[in-house]
Write a protein that holds these residues in place. Structure first.
Motif, PDB file in Angstrom:
ATOM      1  N   ILE A  55       1.422   2.472  12.274  1.00  0.00           N
ATOM      2  CA  ILE A  55       0.267   1.574  12.321  1.00  0.00           C
ATOM      3  C   ILE A  55       0.548   0.270  11.583  1.00  0.00           C
ATOM      4  O   ILE A  55       0.264  -0.811  12.080  1.00  0.00           O
ATOM      5  CB  ILE A  55      -0.975   2.256  11.691  1.00  0.00           C
ATOM      6  CG1 ILE A  55      -1.284   3.561  12.446  1.00  0.00           C
ATOM      7  CG2 ILE A  55      -2.175   1.322  11.713  1.00  0.00           C
ATOM      8  CD1 ILE A  55      -1.635   3.354  13.896  1.00  0.00           C
ATOM      9  N   GLU A  56       1.116   0.361  10.402  1.00  0.00           N
ATOM     10  CA  GLU A  56       1.283  -0.843   9.579  1.00  0.00           C
ATOM     11  C   GLU A  56       2.266  -0.572   8.445  1.00  0.00           C
ATOM     12  O   GLU A  56       2.456   0.581   8.044  1.00  0.00           O
ATOM     13  CB  GLU A  56      -0.087  -1.228   8.996  1.00  0.00           C
ATOM     14  CG  GLU A  56      -0.185  -2.622   8.446  1.00  0.00           C
ATOM     15  CD  GLU A  56      -1.639  -3.033   8.223  1.00  0.00           C
ATOM     16  OE1 GLU A  56      -2.406  -3.007   9.200  1.00  0.00           O
ATOM     17  OE2 GLU A  56      -1.989  -3.343   7.082  1.00  0.00           O
ATOM     18  N   VAL A  57       2.859  -1.640   7.909  1.00  0.00           N
ATOM     19  CA  VAL A  57       3.743  -1.519   6.743  1.00  0.00           C
ATOM     20  C   VAL A  57       3.240  -2.457   5.651  1.00  0.00           C
ATOM     21  O   VAL A  57       2.892  -3.603   5.926  1.00  0.00           O
ATOM     22  CB  VAL A  57       5.197  -1.880   7.111  1.00  0.00           C
ATOM     23  CG1 VAL A  57       6.081  -1.878   5.862  1.00  0.00           C
ATOM     24  CG2 VAL A  57       5.753  -0.893   8.132  1.00  0.00           C
ATOM     25  N   ASN A  58       3.192  -1.963   4.435  1.00  0.00           N
ATOM     26  CA  ASN A  58       2.727  -2.753   3.289  1.00  0.00           C
ATOM     27  C   ASN A  58       3.895  -3.026   2.346  1.00  0.00           C
ATOM     28  O   ASN A  58       4.517  -2.102   1.827  1.00  0.00           O
ATOM     29  CB  ASN A  58       1.628  -1.993   2.537  1.00  0.00           C
ATOM     30  CG  ASN A  58       0.439  -1.746   3.442  1.00  0.00           C
ATOM     31  OD1 ASN A  58      -0.447  -2.567   3.535  1.00  0.00           O
ATOM     32  ND2 ASN A  58       0.452  -0.621   4.154  1.00  0.00           N
ATOM     33  N   THR A  59       4.178  -4.314   2.137  1.00  0.00           N
ATOM     34  CA  THR A  59       5.307  -4.705   1.279  1.00  0.00           C
ATOM     35  C   THR A  59       4.962  -4.579  -0.200  1.00  0.00           C
ATOM     36  O   THR A  59       5.840  -4.365  -1.030  1.00  0.00           O
ATOM     37  CB  THR A  59       5.693  -6.163   1.574  1.00  0.00           C
ATOM     38  OG1 THR A  59       5.503  -6.438   2.954  1.00  0.00           O
ATOM     39  CG2 THR A  59       7.136  -6.427   1.211  1.00  0.00           C
ATOM     40  N   LYS A  60       3.688  -4.746  -0.528  1.00  0.00           N
ATOM     41  CA  LYS A  60       3.230  -4.576  -1.915  1.00  0.00           C
ATOM     42  C   LYS A  60       2.116  -3.524  -1.896  1.00  0.00           C
ATOM     43  O   LYS A  60       0.927  -3.859  -2.019  1.00  0.00           O
ATOM     44  CB  LYS A  60       2.682  -5.897  -2.472  1.00  0.00           C
ATOM     45  CG  LYS A  60       3.588  -7.115  -2.271  1.00  0.00           C
ATOM     46  CD  LYS A  60       4.550  -7.309  -3.419  1.00  0.00           C
ATOM     47  CE  LYS A  60       5.400  -8.560  -3.223  1.00  0.00           C
ATOM     48  NZ  LYS A  60       4.691  -9.796  -3.560  1.00  0.00           N
ATOM     49  N   PRO A  61       2.490  -2.255  -1.706  1.00  0.00           N
ATOM     50  CA  PRO A  61       1.459  -1.216  -1.511  1.00  0.00           C
ATOM     51  C   PRO A  61       0.528  -1.057  -2.710  1.00  0.00           C
ATOM     52  O   PRO A  61       0.951  -1.223  -3.864  1.00  0.00           O
ATOM     53  CB  PRO A  61       2.276   0.057  -1.277  1.00  0.00           C
ATOM     54  CG  PRO A  61       3.626  -0.231  -1.827  1.00  0.00           C
ATOM     55  CD  PRO A  61       3.844  -1.706  -1.683  1.00  0.00           C
ATOM     56  N   SER A  62      -0.718  -0.750  -2.392  1.00  0.00           N
ATOM     57  CA  SER A  62      -1.735  -0.566  -3.423  1.00  0.00           C
ATOM     58  C   SER A  62      -1.353   0.556  -4.377  1.00  0.00           C
ATOM     59  O   SER A  62      -0.761   1.556  -3.980  1.00  0.00           O
ATOM     60  CB  SER A  62      -3.067  -0.242  -2.759  1.00  0.00           C
ATOM     61  OG  SER A  62      -3.981   0.259  -3.708  1.00  0.00           O
ATOM     62  N   LYS A  63      -1.717   0.401  -5.633  1.00  0.00           N
ATOM     63  CA  LYS A  63      -1.504   1.462  -6.625  1.00  0.00           C
ATOM     64  C   LYS A  63      -2.782   2.264  -6.837  1.00  0.00           C
ATOM     65  O   LYS A  63      -2.881   3.039  -7.787  1.00  0.00           O
ATOM     66  CB  LYS A  63      -1.035   0.854  -7.952  1.00  0.00           C
ATOM     67  CG  LYS A  63       0.286   0.124  -7.840  1.00  0.00           C
ATOM     68  CD  LYS A  63       1.381   0.999  -7.272  1.00  0.00           C
ATOM     69  CE  LYS A  63       2.674   0.252  -7.002  1.00  0.00           C
ATOM     70  NZ  LYS A  63       3.654   1.056  -6.255  1.00  0.00           N
ATOM     71  N   GLN A  64      -3.759   2.071  -5.952  1.00  0.00           N
ATOM     72  CA  GLN A  64      -5.013   2.812  -6.082  1.00  0.00           C
ATOM     73  C   GLN A  64      -4.992   4.104  -5.277  1.00  0.00           C
ATOM     74  O   GLN A  64      -5.908   4.902  -5.372  1.00  0.00           O
ATOM     75  CB  GLN A  64      -6.194   1.954  -5.586  1.00  0.00           C
ATOM     76  CG  GLN A  64      -6.233   0.548  -6.152  1.00  0.00           C
ATOM     77  CD  GLN A  64      -6.273   0.516  -7.662  1.00  0.00           C
ATOM     78  OE1 GLN A  64      -7.013   1.274  -8.270  1.00  0.00           O
ATOM     79  NE2 GLN A  64      -5.486  -0.345  -8.275  1.00  0.00           N
ATOM     80  N   THR A  65      -3.963   4.318  -4.430  1.00  0.00           N
ATOM     81  CA  THR A  65      -3.954   5.486  -3.558  1.00  0.00           C
ATOM     82  C   THR A  65      -3.459   6.750  -4.234  1.00  0.00           C
ATOM     83  O   THR A  65      -3.595   7.826  -3.705  1.00  0.00           O
ATOM     84  CB  THR A  65      -3.074   5.229  -2.324  1.00  0.00           C
ATOM     85  OG1 THR A  65      -1.767   4.867  -2.765  1.00  0.00           O
ATOM     86  CG2 THR A  65      -3.650   4.139  -1.453  1.00  0.00           C
ATOM     87  N   ASP A  66      -2.835   6.610  -5.388  1.00  0.00           N
ATOM     88  CA  ASP A  66      -2.330   7.798  -6.070  1.00  0.00           C
ATOM     89  C   ASP A  66      -2.706   7.728  -7.553  1.00  0.00           C
ATOM     90  O   ASP A  66      -1.901   8.016  -8.417  1.00  0.00           O
ATOM     91  CB  ASP A  66      -0.808   7.937  -5.902  1.00  0.00           C
ATOM     92  CG  ASP A  66      -0.059   6.707  -6.376  1.00  0.00           C
ATOM     93  OD1 ASP A  66       1.162   6.753  -6.383  1.00  0.00           O
ATOM     94  OD2 ASP A  66      -0.709   5.716  -6.738  1.00  0.00           O
TER      95      ASP A  66
END
Length: 362
Positions: free
Chosen positions: A324-335
């Protein structure tokens, strides 16, 4: 000056309640600092202007608080600038030149936008089965072609993030239903023709966008589910998945992003609700394999050094996975950790990769 290996995080620095703050990665920086101490690394946080002005100062985690103190030059910099505008500024160009002159490595070179990510992945035929049909949204002919071919189509800003400003178009017998994500909920409007629809889209789109085949995603209680797999580089071309979660869209949203009210659900719970145990395990392994392949391809194709990607995947009602999508600076709220004293695997993976880069340089 201390000659211990040194790692810096480059990010935006604010004042919040009269205290220094690093925005959405504030707690994550504390985990990076604590894990660095366990490995006898000097760790500090800096900003674009601080680093360029040769202040020789940075923020270090000392006795339970961030203190501005003198720091040595970094061996490795972890780029967590959150502003695309900053990465296109003259200051950022100066930073790249300075790091080159000083032989300092920086990873997560810059944001990759949606269209370039698609082009990089499309260069590899073995990924084609997992890539939704995607093109730049240039004109009405492109819109006509997609709505004629697919029952659901998405239009996404190439620089968009957090599920904002996404348009969903459904081709119905009575016309075209346009559904778009706002800050609070989805809004809908119906159009009789693609001419009217195209005019409405052009008025709303403020920047370049892609048009993409819609995926008939599996759901739970009618709520679409996607998966976020966080991948980290171990060294060279070796990557691993450090966390995998499922995200369930809010009742009033068609995207599952947490910023749009999505809810985190354990990935095993979701897959075991859809499949028997063995099949659920196989699907999870397939998602992990795809995420690692995507990370490997992007790291080899894109300019600069990358050590971290957030890969968003989905499974359709035919049980087929999609990128679906790629995040280069992924959120740190998911874990988010349960305990403040807990150091997440993703924080350990960042420092481990820094250590690997420092070892390679030596």
């Amino acid at each position: 000056m201390n000659q211990l290996p040194t790692v810096a995080v480059l990010t935006e620095i604010f004042y919040k309640d009269s205290c220094i703050h690093f925005g959405s990665i504030h707690d994550f920086c504390e985990e990076l600092a604590n894990y660095s101490m366990q490995h006898q690394l000097i760790f500090y946080v800096t900003s674009l202007s601080m680093y360029l002005e040769n202040e020789k100062n940075g923020y270090r985690w000392i006795d339970g608080e961030w203190k501005k103190t003198e720091v040595p030059p970094a061996n490795v910099i972890y780029n967590r600038l959150h502003s695309r505008k900053a990465e296109h500024s003259y200051l950022f160009e100066q930073l790249i030149e300075k790091l080159k002159d000083e032989n300092v490595l920086m990873f997560n070179h810059r944001f990759l936008h949606k269209w370039e990510v698609h082009q990089y992945l499309a260069n590899h035929s073995y990924l084609h089965p997992y890539l939704p049909k995607t093109e730049l949204f240039r004109n009405k002919q492109t819109l006509d072609s997609f709505v004629e071919r697919f029952p659901v189509v998405f239009i996404k800003p190439i620089h968009g993030s957090q599920g904002r400003h996404i348009f969903r178009i459904e081709n119905k017998e009575t016309g075209f239903l346009l559904d778009y994500s706002t800050s609070m909920k989805d809004a809908t409007q119906q159009y009789a023709s693609t001419s009217e629809l195209f005019t409405a889209l052009k008025e709303r789109l403020k920047s370049a966008a892609i048009i993409q085949q819609g995926i008939d995603m599996q759901t739970i209680d009618g709520r679409p589910i996607d998966f976020r797999l966080l991948c980290h580089r171990v060294h060279d071309s070796e990557w691993r998945v450090t966390s995998a979660i499922a995200r369930m869209a809010n009742q009033e949203q068609f995207v599952a992003n947490l910023a749009r009210g999505g809810e985190i659900v354990p990935i095993d719970n979701v897959l075991q609700q859809w499949y028997e145990r063995r099949k659920a395990f196989q699907q999870k392994m397939l998602l992990k394999d795809i995420a690692i392949e995507v990370s490997t391809v992007l790291a080899s194709e894109a300019e600069g050094l990358y050590g971290e990607f957030g890969i968003d995947l989905a499974i359709d009602r035919e049980h087929k996975p999609w990128i679906i999508e790629v995040n280069t600076k992924p959120s740190k709220q998911t874990d988010m950790s349960i305990s403040k004293r807990f150091i997440r695997p993703s924080a350990k993976a960042i420092i481990d990769y820094c250590l690997s880069l420092i070892d390679e340089k030596e």
